[in-house]
Design a protein around this motif. Structure first.
Motif, PDB file in Angstrom:
ATOM      1  N   UNK A  29      -3.135 -62.549  19.783  1.00  0.00           N
ATOM      2  CA  UNK A  29      -2.591 -64.225  19.522  1.00  0.00           C
ATOM      3  C   UNK A  29      -1.533 -63.882  18.740  1.00  0.00           C
ATOM      4  N   UNK A  30      -1.569 -63.024  17.576  1.00  0.00           N
ATOM      5  CA  UNK A  30      -0.292 -63.135  16.682  1.00  0.00           C
ATOM      6  C   UNK A  30       0.773 -62.565  17.281  1.00  0.00           C
ATOM      7  N   UNK A  31       0.749 -61.684  18.214  1.00  0.00           N
ATOM      8  CA  UNK A  31       2.118 -61.420  19.034  1.00  0.00           C
ATOM      9  C   UNK A  31       2.581 -62.738  19.880  1.00  0.00           C
ATOM     10  N   UNK A  32       1.586 -63.500  20.387  1.00  0.00           N
ATOM     11  CA  UNK A  32       2.149 -64.707  21.130  1.00  0.00           C
ATOM     12  C   UNK A  32       2.583 -65.436  20.127  1.00  0.00           C
ATOM     13  N   UNK A  33       2.029 -65.934  19.011  1.00  0.00           N
ATOM     14  CA  UNK A  33       2.566 -66.728  18.020  1.00  0.00           C
ATOM     15  C   UNK A  33       4.123 -66.396  17.691  1.00  0.00           C
ATOM     16  N   UNK A  34       4.360 -65.142  17.267  1.00  0.00           N
ATOM     17  CA  UNK A  34       5.419 -64.573  16.935  1.00  0.00           C
ATOM     18  C   UNK A  34       6.460 -64.761  17.852  1.00  0.00           C
ATOM     19  N   UNK A  37       6.518 -67.007  20.363  1.00  0.00           N
ATOM     20  CA  UNK A  37       6.993 -68.564  20.455  1.00  0.00           C
ATOM     21  C   UNK A  37       7.473 -68.957  19.115  1.00  0.00           C
ATOM     22  N   UNK A  38       7.427 -68.266  18.126  1.00  0.00           N
ATOM     23  CA  UNK A  38       8.298 -68.713  16.906  1.00  0.00           C
ATOM     24  C   UNK A  38       9.844 -68.181  17.101  1.00  0.00           C
ATOM     25  N   UNK A  39       9.963 -67.024  17.738  1.00  0.00           N
ATOM     26  CA  UNK A  39      11.153 -66.492  17.626  1.00  0.00           C
ATOM     27  C   UNK A  39      11.775 -67.211  18.704  1.00  0.00           C
ATOM     28  N   UNK A  40      11.252 -67.356  20.051  1.00  0.00           N
ATOM     29  CA  UNK A  40      11.881 -68.414  21.020  1.00  0.00           C
ATOM     30  C   UNK A  40      12.363 -69.674  20.638  1.00  0.00           C
ATOM     31  N   UNK A  41      11.395 -70.407  19.867  1.00  0.00           N
ATOM     32  CA  UNK A  41      11.774 -71.618  19.281  1.00  0.00           C
ATOM     33  C   UNK A  41      13.023 -71.714  18.263  1.00  0.00           C
ATOM     34  N   UNK A  42      12.993 -70.778  17.428  1.00  0.00           N
ATOM     35  CA  UNK A  42      14.190 -70.450  16.443  1.00  0.00           C
ATOM     36  C   UNK A  42      15.621 -70.141  17.254  1.00  0.00           C
ATOM     37  N   UNK A  43      15.528 -69.302  18.385  1.00  0.00           N
ATOM     38  CA  UNK A  43      16.637 -69.021  19.016  1.00  0.00           C
ATOM     39  C   UNK A  43      17.167 -70.285  19.848  1.00  0.00           C
ATOM     40  N   UNK A  44      16.132 -71.077  20.321  1.00  0.00           N
ATOM     41  CA  UNK A  44      16.660 -72.118  21.281  1.00  0.00           C
ATOM     42  C   UNK A  44      17.216 -73.234  20.299  1.00  0.00           C
ATOM     43  N   UNK A  45      16.761 -73.235  19.046  1.00  0.00           N
ATOM     44  CA  UNK A  45      17.159 -74.193  17.978  1.00  0.00           C
ATOM     45  C   UNK A  45      18.617 -73.792  17.394  1.00  0.00           C
TER      46      UNK A  45
END
Length: 64
Positions: A16-21, A23-31
């Motif tokens: 789950x930590x890998x999934x969260x990481x 998702x966070x990286x994808x969100x920051x990249x999209x922003x």
């Protein structure tokens, strides 16, 4: 009689930590992509007006 041993528990926090990481990286990249797009569309130097000394003088000291 012996009771059968329970199977070892899997550590799901790492998964789950890998999934969260991710998702966070994808969100920051999209922003970052969105902010770059907005900068290029509205705030880039090509959208700024040309201002020269004569224009400033005409605006600040109008002649009658």
């Amino acid at each position: 009689m012996r009771t059968p041993a329970a199977p070892p528990r899997r550590d799901t926090t790492a998964r789950h930590g890998g999934r969260l990481k991710r998702r966070v990286v994808v969100a920051i990249a999209a922003k970052l992509v969105l902010l770059t797009f907005l900068y290029l569309m509205f705030f880039s130097p090509s959208h700024r007006p040309r201002i020269d000394d004569a224009a400033v003088d005409r605006h600040l000291i109008p002649t009658r």
